[in-house]
Design an enzyme around this catalytic site. Structure first.
Site, PDB file in Angstrom:
ATOM      1  N   HIS A  98       0.624  -1.054  -0.020  1.00  0.00           N
ATOM      2  CA  HIS A  98       0.020   0.107   0.122  1.00  0.00           C
ATOM      3  C   HIS A  98       0.944   1.193  -0.269  1.00  0.00           C
ATOM      4  O   HIS A  98       0.594   2.008  -0.828  1.00  0.00           O
ATOM      5  CB  HIS A  98      -0.981  -0.130   1.267  1.00  0.00           C
ATOM      6  CG  HIS A  98      -1.771   1.233   1.452  1.00  0.00           C
ATOM      7  ND1 HIS A  98      -3.117   1.120   1.231  1.00  0.00           N
ATOM      8  CD2 HIS A  98      -1.493   2.464   1.788  1.00  0.00           C
ATOM      9  CE1 HIS A  98      -3.751   2.232   1.429  1.00  0.00           C
ATOM     10  NE2 HIS A  98      -2.716   2.985   1.792  1.00  0.00           N
ATOM     11  N   GLU A  99       1.862   1.284   0.874  1.00  0.00           N
ATOM     12  CA  GLU A  99       2.549   2.495   1.037  1.00  0.00           C
ATOM     13  C   GLU A  99       3.453   2.757  -0.417  1.00  0.00           C
ATOM     14  O   GLU A  99       3.701   3.921  -0.772  1.00  0.00           O
ATOM     15  CB  GLU A  99       3.430   2.468   2.196  1.00  0.00           C
ATOM     16  CG  GLU A  99       2.707   2.428   3.397  1.00  0.00           C
ATOM     17  CD  GLU A  99       1.707   3.520   3.589  1.00  0.00           C
ATOM     18  OE1 GLU A  99       1.898   4.455   3.029  1.00  0.00           O
ATOM     19  OE2 GLU A  99       0.678   3.254   4.357  1.00  0.00           O
TER      20      GLU A  99
END
Length: 178
Positions: free
Chosen positions: A146-147
């Site tokens: 996600h990051e």
């Protein structure tokens, strides 16, 4: 009793960048200066992440288009993973693909089933320029993916398709922050 360093304790809470801001859909620049400004940014990212009760936060989520993220995230065995990565590269994703609930501090209060691999490996550097390799499984692997997506200009809503995407976009339109 001696207390250890608490990430974010010296940082300031910054306003979050919300979905719709161009900085969230633009690939971030590589960090070239590993000086005090970078250390202050990492502290601010931790402070902001904790204030927003998140488990990860990328620099572009506070309006800084730099390849940096922080995390304080458990894996599926409830082992806590705490740290940061500068100039991260997602070098491996494998294992089972799982559709699981995913949220984002840039889409506050919303979540959608998003497909992610259950193992991820990220390589990068610490704030002092030391090489680091991070292996994540389960929930933590989801966080790493996600990051890294954020730093490439992608939000989880971009990965959601079909009726899930339409439902999420309706929720975004109705949200008080949009």
């Amino acid at each position: 009793m001696r207390q250890g360093f608490i990430p974010g304790a010296r940082g300031r809470v910054r306003p979050l960048t919300l979905l719709g801001s161009p900085v969230l859909h633009t690939p971030c620049a590589e960090v070239t200066d590993f000086g005090p400004g970078l250390a202050a940014l990492v502290e601010d990212l931790f402070a902001t992440m904790y204030a927003a009760e998140g488990v990860g936060l990328a620099a572009n989520q506070v309006g800084e288009s730099l390849r940096v993220f922080v995390y304080d995230c458990p894996d599926d065995e409830d082992v806590r993973h705490l740290g940061h990565v500068v100039n991260p590269r997602l070098v491996a994703v494998d294992g089972v693909e799982i559709r699981g609930p995913e949220g984002c501090l840039s889409l506050p209060g919303l979540e959608a089933g998003t497909v992610r691999h259950d193992h991820a490996v990220v390589e990068g550097f610490t704030v002092t320029g030391e090489p680091v390799t991070i292996h994540g499984t389960g929930w933590f692997a989801r966080c790493l993916q996600h990051e890294c997506d954020h730093l490439d200009g992608t939000v989880y809503a971009d990965r959601v398709t079909g009726r899930r995407h339409r439902r999420l976009m309706r929720q975004v339109a109705k949200s008080p922050w949009s």
